[in-house]
Design an enzyme around this catalytic site. Sequence first.
Site, short mmCIF file in Angstrom:
data_model
loop_
_atom_site.label_atom_id
_atom_site.label_comp_id
_atom_site.label_asym_id
_atom_site.label_seq_id
_atom_site.Cartn_x
_atom_site.Cartn_y
_atom_site.Cartn_z
CE LYS A 1 6.41 5.56 -9.29
NZ LYS A 1 5.00 5.13 -9.43
C1 LIG Z 1 4.64 3.76 -9.33
C2 LIG Z 1 3.30 3.42 -8.82
C3 LIG Z 1 3.00 2.13 -8.33
C4 LIG Z 1 4.01 1.00 -8.35
O1 LIG Z 1 5.03 1.13 -7.41
P1 LIG Z 1 6.37 0.23 -7.50
O2 LIG Z 1 7.28 0.74 -6.45
O3 LIG Z 1 6.90 0.43 -8.89
O4 LIG Z 1 5.96 -1.20 -7.27
C5 LIG Z 1 1.74 1.91 -7.80
N1 LIG Z 1 0.80 2.89 -7.79
C6 LIG Z 1 1.04 4.13 -8.28
C7 LIG Z 1 -0.05 5.14 -8.25
C8 LIG Z 1 2.30 4.45 -8.80
O5 LIG Z 1 2.54 5.68 -9.29
#
Ligand SMILES: *Cc1c(COP(=O)(O)O)cnc(C)c1O
Length: 435
Positions: free
Chosen positions: A108
């Site tokens: 993210k």
């Molecule tokens: C947010 C997150 C996801 C999911 O990603 P999306 O874009 O919401 O599908 C998967 N793994 C981790 C570690 C995350 O923080």
Amino acid sequence: MKFYSTQNPSKLVSMEEALLRSMPADRGLYMPATIPTPGAAFFDKISDGSLADIAYEISKLLFSSEISADKLKALVDHAFPFDTPVVALDRGKTHVLELFHGPSQAFKDVGARYMAAMMGYFLEQSNREVHILVATSGDTGGAVAMGFLGVPGIKVTILYPSGRVSDLQEKQLTTLGQNITALEVDGSFDDCQAMVKAAFADEELNQAYNLASANSINIFRLIPQGFYYVRAYGQVKKCGKPVVFSTPSGNFGNLSAGVLAQRMGLPVNHFVAATNKNRVVPTYLQSGNYEPHASIETISNAMDVGNPSNFVRLTHLFGDNYDSLKEKVSGYWFDDEQTKAAMQEVYQQYGYIMCPHTAIGYLGWQSYQQANSDKCGILLSTAHPAKFKDLVDDILETNVEIPAALASLMNREKHSIQIPAHFDALKEYLMPATV
Ligand SMILES: *Cc1c(COP(=O)(O)O)cnc(C)c1O
């Protein structure tokens, strides 16, 4: 580049509006009005660069009429001081795309830092201020806090459920200070999210402040996530086989970003949508029925989403045509026992430690390749295993090393404001003495 709402494709808005509003008033989702297709040769060439190099080349293509090339270069260099390397697990068939080398050790960072850089740019131009409200179950808050730290014109308030995030995640939210405030809510993640939604719907608050969202409904979190699909393609293209991405998914922002990159011409053969027991999308791909439900708790908790906010975007990218979506995307889901077994298998076989989310991506690729053996697989590793240290140590009977950047946070003092799980408490904090 202009944007439209999935609810009203004929009305276009500027880049600045899509970025700062996050969500159109009609409650649709913003999409790029035209997706440039520079051709496979463009991707062959740029995909040998670093994440920042690729980000620069694609950003120029998309936003050169809004932001000068020099400025774009400075913005992406600031956003991406880290890379997204690919690690080969076996002989050229299974690759791990490590997306956890940014400051919060989860993928993210890529979206949050690009979005922060762009918002900072437009706010500086217009001398305005924005107040970002974000609810987090763990990873989003850390990426947003670190991405927006010290960005002029931006105040960030993060709501998190007390006692329900990991120690490391809590430190990332509560120790930075400056323009970042953490509200520790006496309730669940769903309560936090409901409070934030109520704030966006509150007229008085919206009149007083420019409220903005930093979650993956904002298209400016998704666009940069396409860059690492390009980077990964460059690292495996020498295999000479069709390239498949397996994306562990919750809200389906990450997978939608890959599809956007493919729409620009990145030669992706197929996508695997891998989930935990929150399996609405794999079920939809199998049956054609979309049945959202309340979220189910699992050990891959960043993916515990029962009603993915980017599902509309994903289907929209395929013209809302079920058959076209099914042709390009396969769905698989796995329970906690399978996830743990995969983490153990990978550790024993390759000496490689995966977080539970990454293990779901691994399982998705394993399932897909059983019937598609002549392809080259890349699974997205969405977080560093140390972010979930207690769990990972327990499953693998090991002692995961905490990266230095995370370890230094552990000694910093936590600052949070405790509030009850009511919208009134949030409003009182944001606008003292009006409630
Ligand atoms: C947010 C997150 C996801 C999911 O990603 P999306 O874009 O919401 O599908 C998967 N793994 C981790 C570690 C995350 O923080």
